[in-house]
Design a protein around this motif. Structure first.
Motif, PDB file in Angstrom:
ATOM      1  N   LEU A 101       0.615  -1.177  -0.137  1.00 39.53           N
ATOM      2  CA  LEU A 101      -0.027  -0.008   0.048  1.00 39.53           C
ATOM      3  C   LEU A 101       0.952   1.081  -0.160  1.00 39.53           C
ATOM      4  CD1 LEU A 101      -2.852   0.665   0.115  1.00 39.53           C
ATOM      5  CD2 LEU A 101      -2.733   0.693   3.058  1.00 39.53           C
ATOM      6  N   ALA A 102       2.023   1.416   0.463  1.00 47.58           N
ATOM      7  CA  ALA A 102       3.590   2.885   1.065  1.00 47.58           C
ATOM      8  C   ALA A 102       3.470   2.306  -0.308  1.00 47.58           C
ATOM      9  CB  ALA A 102       3.719   2.428   2.075  1.00 47.58           C
ATOM     10  N   LEU A 103       3.883   1.662  -1.280  1.00 46.95           N
ATOM     11  CA  LEU A 103       4.531   1.635  -2.185  1.00 46.95           C
ATOM     12  C   LEU A 103       3.488   2.275  -3.568  1.00 46.95           C
ATOM     13  CD1 LEU A 103       6.157  -1.273  -2.566  1.00 46.95           C
ATOM     14  CD2 LEU A 103       7.684   0.824  -2.517  1.00 46.95           C
ATOM     15  N   HIS A 104       1.953   1.725  -3.693  1.00 47.77           N
ATOM     16  CA  HIS A 104       1.539   2.254  -4.317  1.00 47.77           C
ATOM     17  C   HIS A 104       1.151   3.852  -4.090  1.00 47.77           C
ATOM     18  CE1 HIS A 104      -0.810   2.142  -7.149  1.00 47.77           C
ATOM     19  NE2 HIS A 104      -2.251   2.376  -6.976  1.00 47.77           N
ATOM     20  N   GLN A 105       1.357   3.910  -3.100  1.00 42.48           N
ATOM     21  CA  GLN A 105       0.511   5.265  -3.020  1.00 42.48           C
ATOM     22  C   GLN A 105       1.723   5.984  -2.839  1.00 42.48           C
ATOM     23  OE1 GLN A 105      -0.646   5.137   1.335  1.00 42.48           O
ATOM     24  NE2 GLN A 105      -2.502   4.751   1.298  1.00 42.48           N
ATOM     25  N   ARG A 106       2.922   6.264  -3.071  1.00 48.56           N
ATOM     26  CA  ARG A 106       3.939   6.537  -3.216  1.00 48.56           C
ATOM     27  C   ARG A 106       4.283   7.070  -4.941  1.00 48.56           C
ATOM     28  NH1 ARG A 106       7.989   9.722  -2.452  1.00 48.56           N
ATOM     29  NH2 ARG A 106      10.461   9.356  -3.107  1.00 48.56           N
ATOM     30  N   GLN A 107       3.819   5.800  -5.235  1.00 47.81           N
ATOM     31  CA  GLN A 107       4.241   6.004  -6.734  1.00 47.81           C
ATOM     32  C   GLN A 107       2.857   6.732  -7.058  1.00 47.81           C
ATOM     33  OE1 GLN A 107       3.204   2.339  -9.163  1.00 47.81           O
ATOM     34  NE2 GLN A 107       4.254   3.400 -11.246  1.00 47.81           N
ATOM     35  N   ASP A 108       2.064   6.701  -6.873  1.00 44.29           N
ATOM     36  CA  ASP A 108       0.921   7.863  -6.960  1.00 44.29           C
ATOM     37  C   ASP A 108       1.222   9.257  -6.757  1.00 44.29           C
ATOM     38  OD1 ASP A 108      -2.083   7.667  -8.110  1.00 44.29           O
ATOM     39  OD2 ASP A 108      -2.576   8.422  -6.391  1.00 44.29           O
ATOM     40  N   GLY A 109       1.818   9.526  -6.141  1.00 45.69           N
ATOM     41  CA  GLY A 109       1.755  11.340  -5.367  1.00 45.69           C
ATOM     42  C   GLY A 109       2.915  11.400  -6.542  1.00 45.69           C
ATOM     43  N   LEU A 110       3.626  10.734  -6.392  1.00 45.69           N
ATOM     44  CA  LEU A 110       5.194  10.660  -7.815  1.00 45.69           C
ATOM     45  C   LEU A 110       4.621  11.500  -9.147  1.00 45.69           C
ATOM     46  CD1 LEU A 110       7.985   8.357  -6.380  1.00 45.69           C
ATOM     47  CD2 LEU A 110       8.313  11.003  -6.449  1.00 45.69           C
ATOM     48  N   GLU A 111       3.260  10.446  -9.630  1.00 41.74           N
ATOM     49  CA  GLU A 111       3.212  10.254 -10.864  1.00 41.74           C
ATOM     50  C   GLU A 111       2.174  11.338 -10.873  1.00 41.74           C
ATOM     51  OE1 GLU A 111       1.053   6.444 -11.799  1.00 41.74           O
ATOM     52  OE2 GLU A 111       2.738   5.518 -12.161  1.00 41.74           O
ATOM     53  N   ARG A 112       1.669  12.329 -10.211  1.00 44.82           N
ATOM     54  CA  ARG A 112       0.640  13.017  -9.731  1.00 44.82           C
ATOM     55  C   ARG A 112       1.725  14.083  -9.694  1.00 44.82           C
ATOM     56  NH1 ARG A 112      -4.727  12.861  -7.822  1.00 44.82           N
ATOM     57  NH2 ARG A 112      -4.875   9.875  -6.873  1.00 44.82           N
ATOM     58  N   SER A 113       2.405  14.388  -9.252  1.00 44.56           N
ATOM     59  CA  SER A 113       3.504  15.578  -8.866  1.00 44.56           C
ATOM     60  C   SER A 113       4.688  15.564 -10.149  1.00 44.56           C
ATOM     61  CB  SER A 113       4.616  15.269  -7.553  1.00 44.56           C
ATOM     62  OG  SER A 113       4.368  15.001  -6.880  1.00 44.56           O
ATOM     63  N   LEU A 114       4.845  14.116 -11.106  1.00 42.86           N
ATOM     64  CA  LEU A 114       5.487  14.627 -12.585  1.00 42.86           C
ATOM     65  C   LEU A 114       5.164  14.860 -13.432  1.00 42.86           C
ATOM     66  CD1 LEU A 114       7.675  13.243 -14.323  1.00 42.86           C
ATOM     67  CD2 LEU A 114       5.883  11.259 -14.548  1.00 42.86           C
ATOM     68  N   LYS A 115       3.615  14.857 -13.001  1.00 42.47           N
ATOM     69  CA  LYS A 115       2.647  15.335 -14.428  1.00 42.47           C
ATOM     70  C   LYS A 115       2.249  17.515 -13.984  1.00 42.47           C
ATOM     71  CE  LYS A 115      -0.883  12.217 -15.333  1.00 42.47           C
ATOM     72  NZ  LYS A 115      -1.947  11.306 -14.451  1.00 42.47           N
ATOM     73  N   ALA A 116       2.395  17.433 -12.922  1.00 48.35           N
ATOM     74  CA  ALA A 116       2.273  19.133 -12.591  1.00 48.35           C
ATOM     75  C   ALA A 116       3.826  19.297 -13.073  1.00 48.35           C
ATOM     76  CB  ALA A 116       2.542  19.039 -11.689  1.00 48.35           C
ATOM     77  N   ALA A 117       4.727  18.856 -11.986  1.00 50.93           N
ATOM     78  CA  ALA A 117       6.219  19.338 -12.762  1.00 50.93           C
ATOM     79  C   ALA A 117       6.095  19.086 -14.313  1.00 50.93           C
ATOM     80  CB  ALA A 117       7.124  18.085 -12.331  1.00 50.93           C
ATOM     81  N   GLU A 118       5.800  18.235 -15.235  1.00 50.92           N
ATOM     82  CA  GLU A 118       5.270  18.733 -16.810  1.00 50.92           C
ATOM     83  C   GLU A 118       5.228  20.255 -17.561  1.00 50.92           C
ATOM     84  OE1 GLU A 118       4.071  14.915 -17.775  1.00 50.92           O
ATOM     85  OE2 GLU A 118       6.201  13.598 -17.959  1.00 50.92           O
ATOM     86  N   GLU A 119       4.069  19.971 -16.376  1.00 50.63           N
ATOM     87  CA  GLU A 119       3.229  21.280 -16.993  1.00 50.63           C
ATOM     88  C   GLU A 119       4.310  22.559 -16.479  1.00 50.63           C
ATOM     89  OE1 GLU A 119      -0.635  21.213 -14.457  1.00 50.63           O
ATOM     90  OE2 GLU A 119      -1.351  19.327 -15.891  1.00 50.63           O
ATOM     91  N   ALA A 120       4.601  22.380 -15.032  1.00 49.70           N
ATOM     92  CA  ALA A 120       5.652  23.419 -15.389  1.00 49.70           C
ATOM     93  C   ALA A 120       6.380  23.695 -15.831  1.00 49.70           C
ATOM     94  CB  ALA A 120       5.715  23.404 -13.220  1.00 49.70           C
ATOM     95  N   TRP A 121       7.131  23.120 -16.450  1.00 50.91           N
ATOM     96  CA  TRP A 121       7.996  22.384 -17.244  1.00 50.91           C
ATOM     97  C   TRP A 121       8.227  23.104 -18.411  1.00 50.91           C
ATOM     98  CZ3 TRP A 121      10.413  20.241 -21.303  1.00 50.91           C
ATOM     99  CH2 TRP A 121      11.525  20.450 -22.201  1.00 50.91           C
ATOM    100  N   TYR A 122       7.184  22.829 -19.158  1.00 50.66           N
ATOM    101  CA  TYR A 122       6.447  23.505 -20.742  1.00 50.66           C
ATOM    102  C   TYR A 122       6.169  24.666 -19.685  1.00 50.66           C
ATOM    103  CZ  TYR A 122       6.551  17.989 -22.365  1.00 50.66           C
ATOM    104  OH  TYR A 122       6.132  17.074 -22.785  1.00 50.66           O
ATOM    105  N   ARG A 123       5.613  25.136 -18.866  1.00 46.99           N
ATOM    106  CA  ARG A 123       4.694  26.481 -19.071  1.00 46.99           C
ATOM    107  C   ARG A 123       5.836  27.571 -18.870  1.00 46.99           C
ATOM    108  NH1 ARG A 123       2.168  25.790 -14.684  1.00 46.99           N
ATOM    109  NH2 ARG A 123       4.011  26.171 -13.933  1.00 46.99           N
ATOM    110  N   ASP A 124       7.103  27.541 -17.617  1.00 46.57           N
ATOM    111  CA  ASP A 124       8.333  27.854 -17.738  1.00 46.57           C
ATOM    112  C   ASP A 124       9.756  27.830 -18.235  1.00 46.57           C
ATOM    113  OD1 ASP A 124       6.522  29.441 -16.012  1.00 46.57           O
ATOM    114  OD2 ASP A 124       7.034  27.797 -14.177  1.00 46.57           O
ATOM    115  N   CYS A 125       9.665  26.177 -18.383  1.00 44.12           N
ATOM    116  CA  CYS A 125      11.540  26.574 -19.106  1.00 44.12           C
ATOM    117  C   CYS A 125      12.526  26.828 -18.229  1.00 44.12           C
ATOM    118  CB  CYS A 125      11.767  26.728 -20.640  1.00 44.12           C
ATOM    119  SG  CYS A 125      10.426  25.503 -21.576  1.00 44.12           S
ATOM    120  N   THR A 126      12.294  26.419 -17.289  1.00 45.19           N
ATOM    121  CA  THR A 126      13.595  27.098 -16.226  1.00 45.19           C
ATOM    122  C   THR A 126      13.865  26.242 -15.737  1.00 45.19           C
ATOM    123  OG1 THR A 126      11.951  26.394 -14.152  1.00 45.19           O
ATOM    124  CG2 THR A 126      12.184  28.641 -14.950  1.00 45.19           C
ATOM    125  N   PRO A 127      15.640  26.248 -15.706  1.00 46.06           N
ATOM    126  CA  PRO A 127      16.422  25.393 -14.945  1.00 46.06           C
ATOM    127  C   PRO A 127      15.955  24.773 -13.850  1.00 46.06           C
ATOM    128  CG  PRO A 127      17.601  26.884 -15.224  1.00 46.06           C
ATOM    129  CD  PRO A 127      16.120  27.349 -15.748  1.00 46.06           C
TER     130      PRO A 127
END
Length: 181
Positions: A115-141
Motif C-alpha cells: 500500500l505504501a509503495l502504491h501510494q508513493r508511486q501515485d503521489g510521484l506520478e501526480r507530482s510528475l504531471k505537475a512538474a511537466e506542466e511547469a516545465w512546459y510553461r516556464d522552461c526554467t532550469p
C-alpha cells in the motif's frame, strides 16, 4: 484457456494493483481496518477499480466476510472475469502475504508495504504531471531539475518492484535458477 476479454484486461492491469486486490480477496478482514485507504487508492485499471468498488459494496452489505462469502457475492455482480484475472496474477516470493494460507501478521506487514509503495508511486506520478506542466510553461532550469528528479524517483520505485526477480537468478555461471513457489 483465458477468454479474449480476459486477455485484453490483463494488458491493462498493474501487477501491484492486482496484488492489492488479491490480498483483499483472500483476506477480506483487511477491509475492516483499511476500507478508507482502499477506497482512496487510484488504480490505472478501470476493471480493478470497478472490482475494488464492488468489494467495498459487498463489505458494506455484509458485516463479516470471509474469502468464500466475498467471492460468492462478487460472482453475482458480474465481476467474475476480473476476479479470475487477479487470481492469475504472477506473484513473487515476497508477495506470499496475499495468498490464502498467509498468517495474519504476514498479511498485515505485506499489505502495509504494498500500500505504501502504491501510494508513493501515485503521489510521484501526480507530482510528475505537475512538474511537466511547469516545465512546459516556464522552461526554467529549476523546473527541469524538478522534472528529472521526479523521473529518477519513479525509476527507483519501479526498480523496487523488480527486486524480487533477483531471487530467481542464480549468480553462479551455468547454475540452475531457483524456482519461485
Amino acid at each position: 484457456p483465458a477468454s479474449s476479454e480476459l486477455v485484453g484486461l490483463s494488458h491493462a492491469v498493474s501487477p501491484r494493483e492486482a496484488l492489492i486486490v488479491k490480498a483483499i480477496l483472500n483476506h477480506p478482514w483487511l477491509i475492516d481496518d483499511h476500507a478508507e485507504a482502499l477506497a482512496d487508492l487510484s488504480f490505472s485499471s478501470h476493471a480493478l477499480s470497478a472490482l475494488r468498488d464492488e468489494i467495498l459494496n459487498v463489505h458494506a452489505a455484509h458485516n463479516s466476510l470471509d474469502s468464500s462469502t466475498l467471492r460468492s457475492q462478487l460472482s453475482k455482480t458480474g465481476v467474475s472475469k476480473v476476479v479470475d484475472l487477479v487470481e492469475r496474477t504472477i506473484t513473487h516470493r515476497s508477495d506470499r502475504f496475499a495468498e490464502p494460507e498467509a498468517s495474519a501478521a504476514d498479511v498485515e506487514t505485506g499489505w502495509r508495504h504494498v500500500l505504501a509503495l502504491h501510494q508513493r508511486q501515485d503521489g510521484l506520478e501526480r507530482s510528475l504531471k505537475a512538474a511537466e506542466e511547469a516545465w512546459y510553461r516556464d522552461c526554467t532550469p529549476e523546473a527541469e531539475t524538478r522534472l528529472l528528479d521526479l523521473k529518477r524517483q519513479l525509476a527507483q520505485l519501479s526498480s523496487v518492484d523488480h527486486v524480487d526477480n533477483m531471487d530467481l537468478i542464480d549468480p553462479q555461471p551455468g547454475g540452475a535458477a531457483k524456482q519461485a513457489s
